[in-house]
Structure formats: structure tokens, C-alpha cells
Write an enzyme that holds these catalytic residues in place. Structure first.
Site, PDB file in Angstrom:
ATOM      1  N   GLU A   1       0.803  -1.143  -0.100  1.00  0.00           N
ATOM      2  CA  GLU A   1       0.095   0.071  -0.232  1.00  0.00           C
ATOM      3  C   GLU A   1       0.781   1.391   0.030  1.00  0.00           C
ATOM      4  O   GLU A   1       1.776   1.385   0.897  1.00  0.00           O
ATOM      5  CB  GLU A   1      -0.850   0.000   1.304  1.00  0.00           C
TER       6      GLU A   1
ATOM      7  N   CYS B   1      -2.472   8.448   3.493  1.00  0.00           N
ATOM      8  CA  CYS B   1      -2.483   8.194   2.150  1.00  0.00           C
ATOM      9  C   CYS B   1      -3.704   8.583   1.535  1.00  0.00           C
ATOM     10  O   CYS B   1      -3.842   8.478   0.246  1.00  0.00           O
ATOM     11  CB  CYS B   1      -2.019   6.803   2.011  1.00  0.00           C
TER      12      CYS B   1
END
Length: 517
Positions: A288, A322
Site C-alpha cells: 500500500e 495516504c
């Protein structure tokens, strides 16, 4: 009997009793600062001369803990332990493994404010962000435990059998996993990636972020208290270039689970692809790697909701998510009104030490982050109109004021590159088609949001806005485990949906058996 999964409620700190409980937890954590934390390999506490200093980003003179630092020799020792323990752990009952997670969740729930207080101290998180981080960690433990019981129950997935034949399809663990966790969700993602790998029947080498290693040590202590056998998860904080690379390259590493930057993630992806001497499998990567997330505001929209969604998604935890909104694409018909309201709301934000519980924003994580963010602010001054913010103060901690740029070209650097700080750029689109084109014009594809009352545009975005998590009429942060499985497309990672029904399968492999009678 295990109850149906429901996510852990968030704490309402406007209630005096909850506020007092958090203040007490902060005092308790504060009295425990500066302790030394050893490595944990096969349950053994190992102290090294080389140390990692964890400091409070809101008060850089305050040492949270002094953590022993692993080297390659100790990383190899941990690998050998994990490799050996895997032969035992892979054969344990899935219910046994899940029960460890359930017990760990109960322990953390009882100490919830204590864990949140540590996140305030070590991660610089405001109270509500710290509480949500702790709650998400509990959610991961509860959810993955239930998923493992479901996967491991009975005869696996259904396949067909002919007369006189018995075919079965089930999942088995992979082996030793290297988990490299981030500093921004220092508890939730660390606990989630570690527990997912472990409950799936794998053994784990946990290398937490060097900024936030203390909370990871406390999590291992909880797993031990919950009944995890020695050596199943080993705690080995250390340098990425020394320990991280060594373990990613190691021929006995079966998979790597990483959360962090695109730069590091793609490097891991490349290194893991190389076959090492003695390696007999293709390593799996679960990555990720961030995003450049966009909120699209239609002309047919609740404009107050749009402005609030932009501001909250951009500046929650100082934009260090994020999933944070770092771009807003606003239809030109309503651009001026939304821009004005975004500026007004941003000016209301207070920035300061999160320990007080009085500020919406705290610090950024360290000097490198502070310098990087302000360097992008200087770039932004050349690329757009600075509407508010644009400065910081690193005298006592690393504080950057929330910053908004207007009238930015869609191809500008601050519209394309991940800044990972409290900076948002606004741009215009002539119509909804162009807005979606702009939203898709980065190399990332993690989260996005569309604020609109136009049903046709909602369905158009559902089809054409290419992100892993798309939200309508809300901000683009705040995915809940089991409700909004989280992971992105393109350079945002491998789209391994954390907190989703197939996440554990990334840590396992399918095996078919066929018996004739």
C-alpha cells in the site's frame, strides 16, 4: 460464541467522564516515558548497543522510548526462529489463532485510552485521531479473527466431485512474512498487517517504522499476554537499508507486507521479484503506497458539505494520511463560492500540541517531513495562488499550518506529487466530464470523493473515477474495517483490500486435493 462483527465505537470526548479518562491516560503514559525497549525474538528480550530514539513530534525534546536496533545478524536469528516456528504454527487450529486476536482485542479495549495516549505522544495525533487509530486496530483484530474462522471452517471452498471421487479446495499459509509498518497509523496498520499475517498461519518478522517503534513493542506484549506462542511474531526494529533490504532479499522470506511511500514500495516490489540462491518460490508482495486523492465538487451539490469535506479530509492528522484530500476539482460555476468557504474554514483551524485536546491539528512527524512539506509550499507559490497558510514553526515541534492553493493547473507538481502534509490544491473544471478526467490524471488511484446531488453523475463517477475507494457526499478519508475495505489501484499499491473479506487470502495459497474411492 463469537458475536457478529461490529466496528469499535469512537469516543466522545465532549463527555466529561471520557475527557477525564483520557487525561488520566496521558498522565500514566507520561510517567512511563524514556524507558528502554529490547528486541523480541522467540520471546527473548535482546538489548543492543545501537538504539532508535523515539521522540514526541510535538515536543522534540521529549523522548518516548529508547529502542534497541536490530542488525543483519539479529535479523538472521529472527528469520531462523520464524522459519522453524512456522512448521508448528501452520498446523494450529484456525480457531486457536483467532482466539488470540479476540483476547488481544479485549485487552486493548480495556486499555483503550492508554493506547490512544501513546499515539498522541509518539505519533503527534490529536485525541480524536488517536482514538480512531486505536479503534481501527481493535477492529482489525476482531474482523480478521472472524474471517480466519470462516476460511478455516469445514472443508474449505466448494468444488465439484464426480462419482467415486472426493475433491477439496482449501487455503494453507505461505510461510515467513516480513511486515514493514508505517508511522502514520502507527497502531492500526501495524496491528492489522501483523495480525492478518499471523492469524492466517504464517510467522512474522515485524519491522515497525523507526519514528514509532514503541507502540509496536506494546502490541507484541499484548499478543504475548493473549497467548501467542514464542517466535510466532518477532519484533525487530531497524534500518530499512540494513535490516529491511536483508529480509526482503532473504531466500526464506515468503511474502512482504509493506505500507509506506511509492518510492520504497516499488523498490521492495523490484527486490522481491529477484530469485535468490536457494529460493524455491516467487515471493508475494502486499503493498500500500499512498495516493494523490481528489474530491470532485459538482455544480449540483451541497457546497457547505463540499467545503467541510475538503478541509476535514485535507487537514485531519495534518494531511499525513495516504487517503488525505490533496486536490479538489471544482466545477467553475461554483468554484469561487467553494474556494471562499474552504479558506474560511481553514482559517478556523487551530494548530498546537495535541496533548491538550484543544487543537484540530498537531505536528507533522519529523524534521524531514517538515522540510519536504515546506519545500512543496514554495513550489506551490510558483504554481498557484497561496490563499491561506504556507508557513510553519519547528522551534519546539514540527508544526506546519494548513495551506490552501487556488487556481492551480491540473498538471502542476502540487497537483501530481504526493506531499503527505497539510497542503491542498484547488482547480477548476468546465464540466463534470472534465472533472473526472482531472481526477484520474495522476499515477495514483487510492481514494476519491464526489460531492453531488446529480444521480447521473454519481453513476458516471462510479464507473469512471478510477480509485480503490470512492465516496459520495462525504470526505475521502475514514474507511472503517469491514465496512469500506481499503486499498488502491495503479501506483497506490496492489489493491489488497485491508479490512475486507478477501484480505487474508493474500497471506495464503490454495491447495486442491483429489481422492478416488
Amino acid at each position: 460464541m463469537v458475536q457478529p462483527y461490529r466496528h469499535e465505537p469512537f469516543t466522545d470526548f465532549s463527555i466529561e467522564e471520557n475527557k477525564q479518562a483520557m487525561e488520566e491516560a496521558l498522565k500514566k503514559v507520561g510517567a512511563d516515558l524514556g524507558k528502554e525497549y529490547p528486541l523480541i525474538i522467540n520471546g527473548e528480550r535482546i538489548t543492543t548497543e545501537d538504539k532508535i530514539m523515539s521522540v514526541n513530534p510535538a515536543n522534540k525534546d521529549e523522548v518516548i522510548g529508547v529502542v534497541s536496533k536490530a542488525n543483519q545478524e539479529l535479523a538472521e536469528k529472527a528469520m531462523q526462529v520464524a522459519d522453524e516456528k512456522f512448521e508448528m504454527w501452520r498446523k494450529t487450529d484456525p480457531q486457536f489463532r483467532a482466539d488470540i486476536l479476540f483476547r488481544a482485542a479485549s485487552i486493548i479495549r480495556r486499555r483503550k485510552h492508554e493506547f490512544s495516549a501513546m499515539l498522541v505522544k509518539e505519533g503527534g495525533k490529536p485525541w480524536n485521531e488517536a482514538d480512531a487509530d486505536t479503534a481501527e486496530g481493535i477492529d482489525f483484530l476482531e474482523y480478521y479473527g472472524r474471517q480466519m474462522v470462516k476460511i478455516g471452517k469445514g472443508e474449505g471452498q466448494h468444488v465439484e466431485s464426480r462419482p467415486g471421487e472426493r475433491n477439496q479446495f482449501h487455503y494453507i499459509p505461505l510461510g515467513v512474512g516480513v511486515v514493514i509498518s508505517p508511522w502514520n497509523f502507527l497502531f492500526a496498520i501495524m496491528a492489522g498487517t501483523t495480525s492478518a499475517a499471523m492469524v492466517s498461519g504464517n510467522t512474522v518478522l515485524l519491522k515497525p517504522a523507526s519514528n514509532t517503534p514503541v507502540i509496536a513493542h506494546k502490541f507484541i506484549e499484548v499478543l504475548e499476554e493473549a497467548g501467542m506462542p514464542k517466535g510466532v511474531v518477532n519484533y525487530i526494529p531497524g534500518s530499512g537499508s540494513e535490516v529491511g533490504d536483508y529480509l526482503v532479499d532473504h531466500p526464506r522470506t515468503r511474502f512482504v507486507s509493506f505500507t509506506g511511500s511509492r518510492e520504497v514500495g516499488t523498490r521492495i516490489f523490484e527486490r522481491a521479484a529477484k530469485i535468490q540462491e536457494g529460493q524455491i518460490w516467487l515471493k508475494r508482495t502486499i503493498l500500500e503506497m499512498g495516493g494523490k486523492d481528489t474530491i470532485v465538487v459538482d455544480k449540483e451539490a451541497d457546497l457547505e458539505l463540499a467545503a467541510q469535506s475538503i478541509v476535514q479530509s485535507a487537514f485531519g492528522f495534518s494531511g499525513q494520511k495516504c487517503s488525505a484530500c490533496s486536490r479538489a476539482v471544482i466545477l467553475e460555476d461554483v468554484y469561487d463560492e467553494v474556494e471562499q468557504r474552504v479558506v474560511e474554514l481553514t482559517k478556523e483551524i487551530t494548530v498546537g500540541d495535541p496533548e491538550t485536546g484543544e487543537h484540530f491539528m498537531g505536528p507533522v512527524i519529523d524534521q524531514a517531513a517538515y522540510d519536504k512539506i515546506l519545500s512543496y509550499v514554495e513550489i506551490g507559490k510558483e504554481e498557484g495562488n497561496l490563499l491561506v497558510g504556507g508557513d510553519g514553526d519547528d522551534s519546539t515541534g514540527w508544526f506546519v499550518n494548513p495551506t490552501v492553493f487556488g487556481e492551480v493547473d491540473p498538471e502542476a507538481r502540487i497537483m501530481q506529487e504526493e506531499i503527505f502534509g497539510p497542503v491542498v490544491a484547488l482547480t477548476k473544471a468546465k464540466d463534470f466530464d472534465e472533472a473526472i478526467d482531472i481526477a484520474n490524471n495522476t499515477e495514483y488511484g487510492l481514494t476519491g470523493a464526489v460531492i453531488t446531488n446529480n444521480r447521473k453523475h454519481i453513476e458516471q463517477a462510479r464507473e469512471d473515477f478510477h480509485v480503490g475507494n470512492l465516496y459520495f457526499n462525504r470526505g475521502c478519508t475514514g474507511a472503517i474495517v469491514g465496512y469500506q475495505p481499503f486499498g488502491g489501484f495503479n501506483m497506490s499499491g496492489t489493491d489488497s483490500k485491508a479490512g475486507g473479506p478477501d484480505y487474508l487470502l493474500h497471506h495464503m495459497q490454495g491447495k486442491t486435493t483429489s481422492e478416488m474411492f
